[in-house]
Write a protein that holds these residues in place. Sequence first.
Motif, PDB file in Angstrom:
ATOM      1  N   ALA A   1       0.830  -1.205   0.000  1.00 32.07           N
ATOM      2  CA  ALA A   1       0.000   0.000   0.000  1.00 32.07           C
ATOM      3  C   ALA A   1       0.867   1.258   0.000  1.00 32.07           C
ATOM      4  O   ALA A   1       0.590   2.226  -0.717  1.00 32.07           O
ATOM      5  CB  ALA A   1      -0.922  -0.013   1.217  1.00 32.07           C
ATOM      6  N   ARG A   2       1.921   1.250   0.788  1.00 33.20           N
ATOM      7  CA  ARG A   2       2.823   2.411   0.845  1.00 33.20           C
ATOM      8  C   ARG A   2       3.526   2.619  -0.494  1.00 33.20           C
ATOM      9  O   ARG A   2       3.698   3.753  -0.958  1.00 33.20           O
ATOM     10  CB  ARG A   2       3.851   2.215   1.957  1.00 33.20           C
ATOM     11  N   LEU A   3       3.917   1.535  -1.154  1.00 33.96           N
ATOM     12  CA  LEU A   3       4.590   1.625  -2.460  1.00 33.96           C
ATOM     13  C   LEU A   3       3.686   2.317  -3.475  1.00 33.96           C
ATOM     14  O   LEU A   3       4.127   3.226  -4.200  1.00 33.96           O
ATOM     15  CB  LEU A   3       4.962   0.225  -2.942  1.00 33.96           C
ATOM     16  N   LEU A   4       2.422   1.919  -3.537  1.00 33.53           N
ATOM     17  CA  LEU A   4       1.497   2.529  -4.492  1.00 33.53           C
ATOM     18  C   LEU A   4       1.195   3.981  -4.124  1.00 33.53           C
ATOM     19  O   LEU A   4       0.991   4.826  -5.008  1.00 33.53           O
ATOM     20  CB  LEU A   4       0.207   1.711  -4.556  1.00 33.53           C
ATOM     21  N   THR A   5       1.168   4.275  -2.838  1.00 35.72           N
ATOM     22  CA  THR A   5       0.970   5.652  -2.400  1.00 35.72           C
ATOM     23  C   THR A   5       2.127   6.537  -2.860  1.00 35.72           C
ATOM     24  O   THR A   5       1.928   7.693  -3.267  1.00 35.72           O
ATOM     25  CB  THR A   5       0.843   5.715  -0.867  1.00 35.72           C
ATOM     26  N   MET A   6       3.336   6.005  -2.801  1.00 37.82           N
ATOM     27  CA  MET A   6       4.509   6.766  -3.236  1.00 37.82           C
ATOM     28  C   MET A   6       4.424   7.094  -4.728  1.00 37.82           C
ATOM     29  O   MET A   6       4.861   8.172  -5.158  1.00 37.82           O
ATOM     30  CB  MET A   6       5.785   5.972  -2.935  1.00 37.82           C
ATOM     31  N   VAL A   7       3.857   6.181  -5.520  1.00 39.55           N
ATOM     32  CA  VAL A   7       3.667   6.466  -6.952  1.00 39.55           C
ATOM     33  C   VAL A   7       2.655   7.597  -7.117  1.00 39.55           C
ATOM     34  O   VAL A   7       2.887   8.548  -7.880  1.00 39.55           O
ATOM     35  CB  VAL A   7       3.181   5.199  -7.689  1.00 39.55           C
ATOM     36  N   ASP A   8       1.554   7.525  -6.400  1.00 37.57           N
ATOM     37  CA  ASP A   8       0.515   8.551  -6.500  1.00 37.57           C
ATOM     38  C   ASP A   8       1.023   9.916  -6.054  1.00 37.57           C
ATOM     39  O   ASP A   8       0.612  10.956  -6.595  1.00 37.57           O
ATOM     40  CB  ASP A   8      -0.701   8.162  -5.652  1.00 37.57           C
ATOM     41  N   GLU A   9       1.918   9.932  -5.074  1.00 42.71           N
ATOM     42  CA  GLU A   9       2.454  11.196  -4.563  1.00 42.71           C
ATOM     43  C   GLU A   9       3.564  11.761  -5.441  1.00 42.71           C
ATOM     44  O   GLU A   9       4.071  12.860  -5.180  1.00 42.71           O
ATOM     45  CB  GLU A   9       2.969  10.995  -3.137  1.00 42.71           C
TER      46      GLU A   9
END
Length: 477
Positions: free
Chosen positions: A373-381
């Motif tokens: 979840a954190r990995l995908l959040t980093m892409v979105d950010e």
Amino acid sequence: MEFETVIGLEVHAQLKTRSKIFCGCSTEFGRPPNSNTCPVCLGLPGVLPVLNRRVVEFAIKLALATDCRINHKNIFARKNYFYPDLPKGYQISQFDLPIAEHGRIEIEVEDWRRTIGITRIHMEEDAGKLIHDEREPLSYVDLNRTGVPLLEIVSEPDLRSPAEAAAYLRKLHAIVRYLDICDGNMQEGSFRCDANISLRPKGQAEFGTRTELKNMNSFRNVQKALEYEERRQRDLLLDGEEVIQATLLWDADQGVSLPMRSKEEAHDYRYFPDPDLVPVMVDEAWISQVRAGLPELPLARKNRFISELGLPPDDAEVLTSSRELADYFEQALAAYPAAKKLGNWIMTELLRALKGEEGIDIGACPVTPTGLARLLTMVDEGLISGKIAKTVFEEMMLSGADPDTVVKEKNLVQVSDEGELVAIVRAIIAAHPDQAEQFRAGKTKVLGFFVGQLMKETKGKANPQMANELFSQELQG
């Protein structure tokens, strides 16, 4: 002449109890031969079996999950036959009064939904195991498995193709694992299947002569064995020959079925009620207690993923194929609520990586749900690009590290500084004047070439959206 295929499956699910069905011996797999034994499971004179209550509870769970009618009174019987791995000379099973009858399982094959009937579910003990010496004409008997509790699930002859048989088996496998009553390990024999198959002319009510297939230790092997036997029987019938009723072994290496033994029309196992075991009485209070503890089952979870999360049916089917995978998805979803994007990552990157790591189970996956979840959040950010995310994910699978640590240690932070990127963009345009002229002439697809050059120059760390904007501005200016 056209034929209709008729298939029925008999599945044995070994139950996840710590002790055997009628004694206190361990059910642990892989112990030294004949170490999990005692006078009771060896059938020595003067011993009495005592029923494991947990076995009945597990049987009730499966009966409820498959819409079976539970018999309030059910009886254990002795099934008499003689084989070297059966120390008592009989198997304690159930015959005319099993724990449950007349259930159903819904399957889907190529968008076609069908209901497959379940004839019965009954409790029984397993036999031992024969180990054949390849060098000498000798066989050794390991009785560790003797007395291990089983549920036998017998389907109605409702299956009409090998693909349907494989779908039914997968669905039943998912149910017993969701219920946590069987580990489903087909390689170790804790979930195994015998298949009966026959062909009949289309429109004929009477069944054809059936053969029984054994020794199938995967869903793929079940389907391939049935496809082979379907072709073999069809060829015989078209040539005017008879199908001989027999028990066949599936040889997965050669891809053929081989005769094991001929089979007469009916067995005479001389069943009679076991005189050492009283009838099992299952009242409504017990059934209600078990029902209250049932988990959300695969079909209900799939429908919830479709209705509440908006997932396509195919995605929901994959994500609920095992309880562990569905749990992983929902734990990650709590931290990253974009269900479709998260599901895509799990179904592609995660499942591919797990399969590549010698079939590692998702329960032992180094990438935690919160880590993904954190990995995908980093892409979105905008901290990393989608391409870099795949590199980070690979490192997380190897080391088990969290994505922030990987990005920091590998210096993978996305380059989003406009001033830094403009200089590189101008240099790339200057180095490729022909492509620049093509863009200005209206061939906008060449923009992908320039962005690719920038990604190569920055080792994939440039912000893709900013890259597109900068090249458009510079080339048009």
